[in-house]
Design a protein around this motif. Structure first.
Motif, PDB file in Angstrom:
ATOM      1  N   UNK A  65       0.826  -1.208   0.000  1.00  0.00           N
ATOM      2  CA  UNK A  65       0.000   0.000   0.000  1.00  0.00           C
ATOM      3  C   UNK A  65       0.861   1.259   0.000  1.00  0.00           C
ATOM      4  N   UNK A  66       1.949   1.216   0.779  1.00  0.00           N
ATOM      5  CA  UNK A  66       2.865   2.358   0.826  1.00  0.00           C
ATOM      6  C   UNK A  66       3.459   2.616  -0.559  1.00  0.00           C
ATOM      7  N   UNK A  67       3.871   1.555  -1.238  1.00  0.00           N
ATOM      8  CA  UNK A  67       4.482   1.687  -2.566  1.00  0.00           C
ATOM      9  C   UNK A  67       3.474   2.252  -3.565  1.00  0.00           C
ATOM     10  N   UNK A  68       2.267   1.734  -3.547  1.00  0.00           N
ATOM     11  CA  UNK A  68       1.244   2.225  -4.481  1.00  0.00           C
ATOM     12  C   UNK A  68       0.930   3.692  -4.223  1.00  0.00           C
ATOM     13  N   UNK A  69       0.844   4.058  -2.955  1.00  0.00           N
ATOM     14  CA  UNK A  69       0.591   5.456  -2.616  1.00  0.00           C
ATOM     15  C   UNK A  69       1.751   6.343  -3.070  1.00  0.00           C
ATOM     16  N   UNK A  70       2.971   5.850  -2.896  1.00  0.00           N
ATOM     17  CA  UNK A  70       4.153   6.612  -3.290  1.00  0.00           C
ATOM     18  C   UNK A  70       4.188   6.827  -4.798  1.00  0.00           C
ATOM     19  N   UNK A  71       3.777   5.820  -5.558  1.00  0.00           N
ATOM     20  CA  UNK A  71       3.735   5.950  -7.022  1.00  0.00           C
ATOM     21  C   UNK A  71       2.772   7.064  -7.442  1.00  0.00           C
ATOM     22  N   UNK A  72       1.633   7.144  -6.769  1.00  0.00           N
ATOM     23  CA  UNK A  72       0.666   8.200  -7.081  1.00  0.00           C
ATOM     24  C   UNK A  72       1.239   9.579  -6.759  1.00  0.00           C
ATOM     25  N   UNK A  73       1.949   9.668  -5.644  1.00  0.00           N
ATOM     26  CA  UNK A  73       2.573  10.937  -5.255  1.00  0.00           C
ATOM     27  C   UNK A  73       3.620  11.353  -6.285  1.00  0.00           C
ATOM     28  N   UNK A  74       4.385  10.378  -6.778  1.00  0.00           N
ATOM     29  CA  UNK A  74       5.420  10.670  -7.773  1.00  0.00           C
ATOM     30  C   UNK A  74       4.813  11.258  -9.044  1.00  0.00           C
ATOM     31  N   UNK A  75       3.698  10.718  -9.471  1.00  0.00           N
ATOM     32  CA  UNK A  75       3.034  11.228 -10.676  1.00  0.00           C
ATOM     33  C   UNK A  75       2.662  12.700 -10.496  1.00  0.00           C
ATOM     34  N   UNK A  76       2.091  13.033  -9.344  1.00  0.00           N
ATOM     35  CA  UNK A  76       1.680  14.411  -9.077  1.00  0.00           C
ATOM     36  C   UNK A  76       2.882  15.348  -8.991  1.00  0.00           C
ATOM     37  N   UNK A  77       3.950  14.883  -8.327  1.00  0.00           N
ATOM     38  CA  UNK A  77       5.140  15.722  -8.185  1.00  0.00           C
ATOM     39  C   UNK A  77       5.781  16.015  -9.540  1.00  0.00           C
TER      40      UNK A  77
END
Length: 264
Positions: free
Chosen positions: A6-18
């Motif tokens: 879950x942490x990894x999936x959430x981090x991937x979404x954050x990376x897209x936005x950044x």
């Protein structure tokens, strides 16, 4: 999906936005320009080279997947305590979902102390390495069992003057870290699958480490610290037991007691 997933999936979404706000090539240039003007390079390894005894890495960690909420203490307050205490290095969590921290806490910590600071997170994108450098981190954590190119990431970190810790969980991961001549290897006593603690992880795997050894997680008492020191740890990374004290005096006294055990 487990919590790490879950942490990894959430981090991937954050990376897209950044990356939508600031593309990789832009933050890369900013980070490279920033580090070219500073002389604070490879400061974690410098501590290992120059300080006798087992080093103490004190961590800021508001919460965790295994413990839930740990402390409501502000980053400014705990970093000030670490700065004034016999702490050798500092670790600052920046993961949002389960550790409830962020990059702003790293920025605040860097302004308060001149001690080397590890940005501790789940590095799944080189973007995060440039973020770490741009915001004053001295070191990053690379977790072996994530789907990342560790050799590429460690080269990026080194080119930015950042130390890197490769966190290993088994013999094969340690052999890989040794093969690429990783100067600092972390062994996590916490099983990331079920979050149980076993100091034998450091005892058994630590013997295989060629570089400096950091034992991570599980220290609750000075006796725990003494045990891990006896297993050959060059440094202990301690967070929860420092943050759950009732007041500043208790925290400072615990750090002093830990330091006596680790340096003698």
């Amino acid at each position: 999906m487990d919590k790490v997933g879950e942490i990894i999936e959430n981090k991937k979404k954050i990376m897209v936005k950044l990356k939508d706000k600031k593309p990789l090539n832009e933050i890369k240039k900013e980070a490279e320009d920033f580090v070219s003007t500073r002389d604070k390079k490879f400061r974690f390894q410098e501590k290992f080279n120059n300080i006798k005894g087992t080093k103490l890495i004190a961590e800021f960690k508001p919460a965790s997947p295994s413990k839930g909420d740990i402390s409501s203490v502000k980053v400014e307050d705990i970093i000030k305590i670490y700065n004034e205490s016999p702490v050798d290095m500092i670790s600052c969590l920046t993961e949002e979902l389960y550790f409830k921290s962020n990059l702003n806490n790293l920025k605040k910590a860097v302004k308060i102390t001149n001690k080397p600071i590890l940005r501790k997170d789940f590095f799944i994108d080189e973007y995060m390495i440039y973020e770490a450098a741009l915001n004053g981190a001295s070191c990053i954590l690379l977790i072996s069992n994530l789907d990342i190119d560790i050799e590429e990431y460690k080269n990026i970190a080194s080119n930015l003057g950042l130390d890197y810790i490769i966190e290993c969980h088994n013999k094969e991961e340690i052999e890989f870290a040794n093969d690429i001549k990783a100067p600092i290897i972390g062994i996590n006593n916490r099983n990331l699958a079920d979050f149980t603690i076993d100091f034998n992880t450091t005892k058994n795997l630590g013997k295989l480490v060629d570089g400096y050894l950091i034992s991570e997680s599980g220290v609750e008492t000075t006796n725990d610290a003494k045990i891990l020191k006896s297993y050959g740890a060059d440094a202990l990374l301690i967070g929860t037991s420092l943050l759950k004290n009732k007041n500043d005096i208790e925290t400072k006294n615990f750090i002093k007691d830990l330091n006596k055990v680790l340096k003698n």
